[in-house]
Design a protein around this motif. Structure first.
Motif, short mmCIF file in Angstrom:
data_model
loop_
_atom_site.label_atom_id
_atom_site.label_comp_id
_atom_site.label_asym_id
_atom_site.label_seq_id
_atom_site.Cartn_x
_atom_site.Cartn_y
_atom_site.Cartn_z
N LYS A 108 78.40 0.54 66.98
CA LYS A 108 78.79 1.19 65.73
C LYS A 108 80.30 1.45 65.65
O LYS A 108 80.84 1.59 64.55
N GLY A 109 80.94 1.54 66.81
CA GLY A 109 82.39 1.80 66.80
C GLY A 109 83.08 1.13 67.96
O GLY A 109 83.64 1.81 68.83
N PRO A 110 83.06 -0.20 68.02
CA PRO A 110 83.61 -0.91 69.19
C PRO A 110 85.09 -0.63 69.41
O PRO A 110 85.52 -0.50 70.56
N GLU A 111 85.87 -0.55 68.35
CA GLU A 111 87.31 -0.30 68.52
C GLU A 111 87.54 1.08 69.12
O GLU A 111 88.41 1.25 69.98
N ASP A 112 86.77 2.06 68.66
CA ASP A 112 86.92 3.42 69.18
C ASP A 112 86.51 3.48 70.66
O ASP A 112 87.16 4.16 71.46
N SER A 113 85.45 2.75 71.03
CA SER A 113 85.01 2.73 72.44
C SER A 113 86.11 2.19 73.34
O SER A 113 86.41 2.73 74.41
N LEU A 114 86.75 1.09 72.90
CA LEU A 114 87.81 0.50 73.71
C LEU A 114 89.05 1.39 73.75
O LEU A 114 89.75 1.44 74.76
N LYS A 115 89.32 2.10 72.66
CA LYS A 115 90.46 3.01 72.65
C LYS A 115 90.25 4.15 73.65
O LYS A 115 91.16 4.53 74.39
N ILE A 116 89.03 4.70 73.67
CA ILE A 116 88.72 5.76 74.64
C ILE A 116 88.93 5.24 76.06
O ILE A 116 89.54 5.91 76.90
N MET A 117 88.44 4.04 76.32
CA MET A 117 88.60 3.44 77.65
C MET A 117 90.08 3.29 78.00
O MET A 117 90.51 3.65 79.10
N ARG A 118 90.88 2.75 77.06
CA ARG A 118 92.31 2.55 77.30
C ARG A 118 93.04 3.87 77.54
O ARG A 118 93.97 3.94 78.35
N ASP A 119 92.64 4.91 76.83
CA ASP A 119 93.28 6.22 77.02
C ASP A 119 93.12 6.69 78.46
O ASP A 119 94.09 7.18 79.07
#
Length: 428
Positions: A303-314
């Motif tokens: 539902k929010g792939p970009e947000d998941s990857l952003k959390i990981m990168r943070d």
């Protein structure tokens, strides 16, 4: 005359050894105080010298060692430091057996085992037991001799179960300290420890662990040794020799300061839905019992792939000792997507339900090539897997895992004794 040390009123002298005194603490039932002496001995007490300042160095070293072992969760008698030359401990009946653990062959082992070259490496560590008897030079004892002696302390008969527990504990003590000293580029050669039985009938690591207790070779070079062997090997002892020994002991104590690893790791538990919170909290609870830092987040790779990857990168940008645990049911995209986008460990722990376990688990198990995320079925397993990964670079976490194994062994041994006792009654 009533004597006090740092507010503790000393009672009767329970025991006096070559290098310490043990006093009862009548105002604190179940506790005692161990007071170190400014004295160094060898050869079963035949060689002995006063060494001003040794008591304070020994007490400091002992406190730092037990801080490591207590942090790892090992069952010890050590409670807290008291004065510069004393500490408070649980009162226990001491078992008159020295447990010697060796990584390299040296010292008395070579005399008793001719033909073994010095430096022979034992893997796993070599274990030996010696009965404490200065008059007979602490003879080596087998398990059978210990069992046949029928030693009983605080209602506990020392049998094979108790020997197995002490052996596991002594190896753990050695290996934890070996890993600790490795961070100071020191080879931990061998050491001796002793155990007692506390008033509740538990076997605990007891007595004092200091530079009298081990062999320590900086950079793995015996010529640089900073342990009691320097004193043992002297043909005569001068004031200059004693001063060198004191400096060596002080150096070892100083090296132990700040030796506990930094708490600079993180386990991030990501859930695909807030409905998985209870499952994730079970993982976090086990992680925290092992000393792991945890954070819980909600994100969906579908539902929010970009947000998941952003959390990981943070998280990747601020911490290097990092493990991700992903909790996603039905079609698990969270774990595989993160695994394909990061070089950090990813552990899948899907919140499976009986009615869909065979269907849903395949989205975590049947991965595309090139992905390395693991999958476990239970919250405890996810936490243990994360601890094993982080324990590779943190010997305290590694030690907590070993303590957990020992606790499991003790629980099994106690349960087995109960079953054997019930069975014996039924057979009668």
């Amino acid at each position: 005359m009533v004597t006090k040390i740092e507010g503790y009123t000393l009672g009767k002298l329970i025991q006096e050894g070559k290098t310490k005194q043990v006093f009862d603490l009548p105002e604190h039932p179940g506790l005692c105080l161990l007071l170190s002496k400014d004295r160094i001995t060898a050869q079963d007490g035949l060689r002995a010298h006063e060494l001003a300042g040794k008591a304070e160095i020994s007490n400091k070293t002992n406190g730092l060692v037990f801080q490591i072992l207590n942090t790892c969760g090992l069952n010890t008698a050590y409670v807290k430091p008291c004065s510069p030359t004393s500490f408070v401990a649980k009162k226990c009946a001491m078992i008159p057996i020295e447990w010697v653990t060796r990584r390299l062959a040296t010292g008395s082992f070579l005399k008793r085992n001719p033909g073994v070259p010095e430096g022979y490496r034992f893997a796993p560590p070599k274990q030996e037991t010696f009965f404490k008897d200065d008059a007979n030079h602490d003879p080596q004892w087998s398990d059978e001799q210990i069992i046949s002696a029928k030693l009983t302390f605080n209602g506990v008969l020392i049998g094979q179960d108790e020997i197995d527990i002490m052996r596991k504990m002594s190896v753990m003590v050695f290996e934890v300290l070996e890993k600790a000293w490795a961070t100071r580029d020191c080879a931990f050669i061998d050491m001796k420890v002793e155990f007692g039985v506390d008033e509740e009938g538990n076997i605990v690591l007891a007595d004092i662990i200091d530079s009298d207790s081990w062999r320590l070779w900086p950079a793995g070079d015996k010529r640089l040794r900073v342990d009691k062997d320097v004193y043992r090997q002297l043909t005569s002892v001068s004031d200059s020799d004693l001063n060198t020994i004191k400096k060596n002991f002080a150096w070892a104590s100083e090296q132990l300061e700040g030796i506990i690893p930094k708490n600079d790791h993180l386990v991030v538990i990501l859930m695909g839905s807030a409905s998985d919170t209870a499952h994730c909290e079970k993982i976090a609870k086990v992680c925290q019992s092992l000393g792991l830092n945890t954070e819980l987040r909600v994100t969906s790779a579908h539902k929010g792939p970009e947000d998941s990857l952003k959390i990981m990168r943070d998280y990747e940008s601020v911490i290097s000792k990092l493990v991700f645990i992903t909790v996603a049911g039905r079609s698990n995209g969270l774990g595989p997507v993160l695994s394909g986008s990061t070089t950090y460990p990813v552990i899948n722990c899907p919140p499976l339900k009986p009615e869909n376990v065979q269907t849903d688990v395949w989205s975590s198990l049947n991965l595309p090539s090139g992905l390395g995320c693991a999958t476990v079925m239970y919250p405890e397993a996810a936490a243990l897997n994360a601890a094993q990964i982080l324990g590779l670079s943190n010997y305290i976490i590694w030690g907590k895992l070993r303590s957990r194994q020992i606790d499991n062994l003790v629980t099994l041994k106690k349960a087995d004794k109960v079953v054997r006792g019930v069975r014996a009654v039924n057979l009668d």
